[in-house]
Write an enzyme that holds these catalytic residues in place. Sequence first.
Site, mmCIF file in Angstrom:
data_model
loop_
_atom_site.group_PDB
_atom_site.id
_atom_site.type_symbol
_atom_site.label_atom_id
_atom_site.label_comp_id
_atom_site.label_asym_id
_atom_site.label_seq_id
_atom_site.Cartn_x
_atom_site.Cartn_y
_atom_site.Cartn_z
ATOM 1 N N GLY A 81 0.842 -1.206 0.000
ATOM 2 C CA GLY A 81 0.000 0.000 0.000
ATOM 3 C C GLY A 81 0.875 1.254 0.000
ATOM 4 O O GLY A 81 0.699 2.166 -0.809
ATOM 5 N N HIS A 82 1.858 1.278 0.925
ATOM 6 C CA HIS A 82 2.790 2.416 0.964
ATOM 7 C C HIS A 82 3.556 2.519 -0.348
ATOM 8 O O HIS A 82 3.774 3.606 -0.874
ATOM 9 C CB HIS A 82 3.816 2.239 2.090
ATOM 10 C CG HIS A 82 3.238 2.284 3.470
ATOM 11 N ND1 HIS A 82 3.183 1.186 4.282
ATOM 12 C CD2 HIS A 82 2.714 3.307 4.185
ATOM 13 C CE1 HIS A 82 2.645 1.516 5.442
ATOM 14 N NE2 HIS A 82 2.352 2.796 5.409
#
Length: 278
Positions: free
Chosen positions: A36-37
Amino acid sequence: MVLIENIERLKEVLFRVKSNGKSISLVPTMGALHQGHLSLIEKARHESQVVVVTIFVNPTQFNNSEDLAKYPRTLEQDLELISEYTDIVFAPSVEEMFPTPPAEKYNFGSLEKVMEGASRPGHFNGVGIIVKRFFDLIKPDKAYFGEKDFQQLAIIKDLVKQNNIEITIVPCPTVREENGLAMSSRNQRLTKEQRDIASQVYQILLQSQKMNTESIQEICTFVKSEIAKMEDIQLDYFQIVDDTTLEEVENFDNHPGVVGCVAFFIGNVRLIDNIRYH
Ligand code: PAF
């Protein structure tokens, strides 16, 4: 990629970057980085010349000391994951960021009184404190935030508006594991079985999105009753809100954007997610 741990050194490096007229993107994180990051960082990479990632577990946004103590810290792994896409990692200590206890008080009005704000008193003031300090220090052209933290995104936009900060906030879609569970650093604290169970909450949200009804009440009842059937999940809240004001909506009329937000516990891990209805 350069790893910087103190403010003076960061200022020196950024001074050089800015003197060369380069555009800067910021991806603020608390570490324990995942795909996600990485999706935020990759987007930042495409859209600017210099990518700064901050890794800082911000104590001011935790209202539960056990949650703060248990927050995963995996700096070495994090650096490996992002090295290809990142120019500067700023990973200060708590003493470096807060040599004296921070005293800033932000007022996000009704945005901070609901959902996460109601369940975690002081949380958004803590987020405001650290994000404003990073904005002041780094002065990025753009900053990237995930839509999983839907309320946080609204708070950050308000922080920018209230303080007339010249920055573009870039919202980024939630990245999910194969079973649908929204990626979160907290997932590291779950067993494989718990991850599968938690992913069923998203399946319920998906079903609610497909319901053939215009009744908010019906959708709410469906989601809450389905979650109540799950033995291992304790619902904290499920609310259907206007995507700008975050006020609960009673019908879809006059609300161009409507989002359902959920928070729940599995074991002692608290997770959040959301789904867009309109
Ligand atoms: O979303 C997060 O990880 C944090 O709230 C943030 C924005 C990095 C501030 O500490």
